[in-house]
Design a protein around this motif. Structure first.
Motif, short mmCIF file in Angstrom:
data_model
loop_
_atom_site.label_atom_id
_atom_site.label_comp_id
_atom_site.label_asym_id
_atom_site.label_seq_id
_atom_site.Cartn_x
_atom_site.Cartn_y
_atom_site.Cartn_z
N LYS A 163 0.82 -1.22 0.00
CA LYS A 163 0.00 0.00 0.00
C LYS A 163 0.85 1.27 0.00
O LYS A 163 0.34 2.37 -0.24
CB LYS A 163 -0.93 0.02 1.22
N THR A 164 2.13 1.12 0.29
CA THR A 164 3.02 2.28 0.38
C THR A 164 3.31 2.81 -1.03
O THR A 164 3.83 2.09 -1.87
CB THR A 164 4.35 1.91 1.05
N LYS A 165 2.96 4.07 -1.25
CA LYS A 165 3.22 4.70 -2.54
C LYS A 165 4.34 5.74 -2.49
O LYS A 165 4.96 6.03 -3.51
CB LYS A 165 1.94 5.38 -3.06
N MET A 166 4.59 6.29 -1.29
CA MET A 166 5.61 7.33 -1.17
C MET A 166 6.26 7.23 0.22
O MET A 166 5.55 7.10 1.23
CB MET A 166 5.00 8.72 -1.35
N VAL A 167 7.58 7.31 0.23
CA VAL A 167 8.34 7.51 1.47
C VAL A 167 9.03 8.86 1.31
O VAL A 167 9.82 9.05 0.39
CB VAL A 167 9.37 6.40 1.71
N SER A 168 8.70 9.80 2.19
CA SER A 168 9.27 11.14 2.10
C SER A 168 10.00 11.41 3.41
O SER A 168 9.37 11.52 4.47
CB SER A 168 8.18 12.18 1.87
N ILE A 169 11.31 11.51 3.33
CA ILE A 169 12.10 11.53 4.57
C ILE A 169 13.26 12.50 4.46
O ILE A 169 13.84 12.70 3.39
CB ILE A 169 12.60 10.10 4.91
N VAL A 170 13.59 13.10 5.59
CA VAL A 170 14.68 14.05 5.65
C VAL A 170 16.02 13.31 5.62
O VAL A 170 16.17 12.27 6.24
CB VAL A 170 14.55 14.94 6.91
N HIS A 171 16.97 13.86 4.87
CA HIS A 171 18.31 13.27 4.81
C HIS A 171 19.06 13.56 6.11
O HIS A 171 19.67 12.67 6.70
CB HIS A 171 19.06 13.84 3.60
#
Length: 405
Positions: A163-171
């Motif tokens: 179900k995961t479409k996007m992982v948006s994470i800080v470097h």
């Protein structure tokens, strides 16, 4: 150019007194100061070149276009992107994330789909995804962190699914300095066919970035964190994804042909660059990239790591000072609290001695809640800072503690 004092001489703003004391600028995670070559590039554009880009037939327009597009190539090299058209100019990191959430998100993320972020995200990497979820019924998932300020990787793996479409994470965290294992995150996210956006606002000034090696789908950063002007930044996106995404804004430049019946959109990168761009600051952005390249990322990292280690050691020895964010892998941010003294009071009293730090929640309120804090004092370093700057910070903190008893 590898001598700190020589480098510092190139920053005119640093050579002044504030409240009767020589300025000690330790607020670089908020914005870095600008070297002469960046200021000169902006000055030169408005004095000798000022013209709109791309559509003019005269000499000034031609020169403005060449200088403007030269910055795109500099950013491509800076990130090691494969193609120039994968570099989109934005107003900064915040707009770049919003662009992706409102174009890729609108087309490819629907009801019941999941988006993963982490507890340490800046508000600009929380709110756009919340807005998308409110609009289309997607679900936002949050990776927890441990007491050192590191993501709990097993929990991230547990959140991943088809179900995961996007992982948006800080470097790299703006509030803690924590550097996340983005290569590993990207590899695992891609196993479930999720796309990955990396917020590089804090990593771009400190770390060498290779988007092809990293294999991220999107990478965003701001010029003003990298010794450049405010109000300009860049989005990197894989070409095939950018081509599949709808435009962000409508207007001039982003079109091929307009009739009242139908509009056809321009090719990359111009499809996402509607209207007259921020030309002068974009050209100065290129000068900032030149500055970083001249100094060298390896020297910058060496200098900043030395400052980080020195400040961490000195501050950890002061009674009543508690460091917030003690990850094993960090960039040059030291956040702390002084027990019994509000961070804002600490910041004001340091400012009285010419020492500029940042206080508050640093646009990371959920992170502060995780640590049970209203905010912290944050000292953040750049290549022009010295060990003497750290000594003045430490001396100022000790004076404040003595004053409060």
């Amino acid at each position: 150019m590898n001598d700190v004092l020589t480098i510092k001489q190139d920053f005119p703003i640093l050579h002044q007194d504030v409240n009767g004391h020589p300025l000690v600028y330790l607020d670089n995670a908020a914005t870095t100061q600008k070297p002469n070559m960046v200021i000169d590039a902006l000055d030169k554009y408005y004095k000798t070149v000022n013209s709109n880009v791309h559509r003019g037939a005269h000499a000034l327009a031609d020169q403005a276009t060449k200088d403007f597009e030269a910055t795109r190539e500099k950013i491509r090299q800076f990130l090691n992107a494969a193609h120039q058209e994968e570099i989109i100019f934005t107003r900064g990191t915040t707009e770049a994330i919003n662009l992706v959430s409102k174009t890729f998100g609108k087309k490819f993320i629907g009801a019941g789909d999941e988006i993963i972020i982490s507890t340490m995200e800046h508000h600009s990497n929380i709110v756009p995804w919340q807005m998308l979820c409110e609009e289309n019924g997607a679900i936002l998932k949050v990776i927890p962190i441990n007491d050192k300020g590191e993501i709990i990787y097993e929990e991230f793996l547990n959140l991943l699914s088809d179900k995961t479409k996007m992982v948006s994470i800080v470097h790299a965290s703006n509030a803690l300095g924590t550097v996340n294992p983005v290569e590993r995150i990207i590899e695992d996210a891609h196993k479930v066919d999720a796309k990955v956006l990396i917020d590089g606002a804090q990593s771009s000034p400190h770390l060498t970035v290779d988007v092809q090696k990293m294999d991220c789908d999107f990478y965003v950063f701001s010029a003003h964190k990298v010794y450049g002007p405010t109000g300009i930044g860049a989005l990197y996106g894989k070409k095939e994804l950018l081509e599949a995404m709808p435009p962000f804004h409508g207007g001039g430049e982003m079109i091929k042909e307009v009739t009242f019946e139908k509009t056809t959109y321009n090719e990359l990168p111009y499809k996402f660059e509607a209207g007259t761009p921020n030309i002068g600051d974009t050209i100065a952005f290129g000068a900032a990239i030149d500055f970083v390249n001249q100094v060298g990322k390896s020297f910058i990292a060496e200098q900043e790591n030395k400052l980080l280690a020195y400040a961490t050691e000195k501050l950890s020895k002061i009674e009543r000072v508690r460091l917030i964010g003690t990850a094993d892998h960090k960039v040059s941010v030291v956040s702390f609290i002084i027990e019994g003294i509000h961070p804002y009071d600490v910041g004001m009293m340091l400012d009285a001695r010419g020492i500029a730090v940042r206080t508050g929640h640093h646009c990371t309120q959920p992170l502060m809640q995780r640590f049970g804090l209203e905010g912290t004092v944050r000292a953040s370093f750049a290549v022009y800072n010295t060990l003497e700057d750290v000594d003045k910070l430490v001396e100022g903190i000790k004076r404040i503690i003595q004053m409060f008893g």
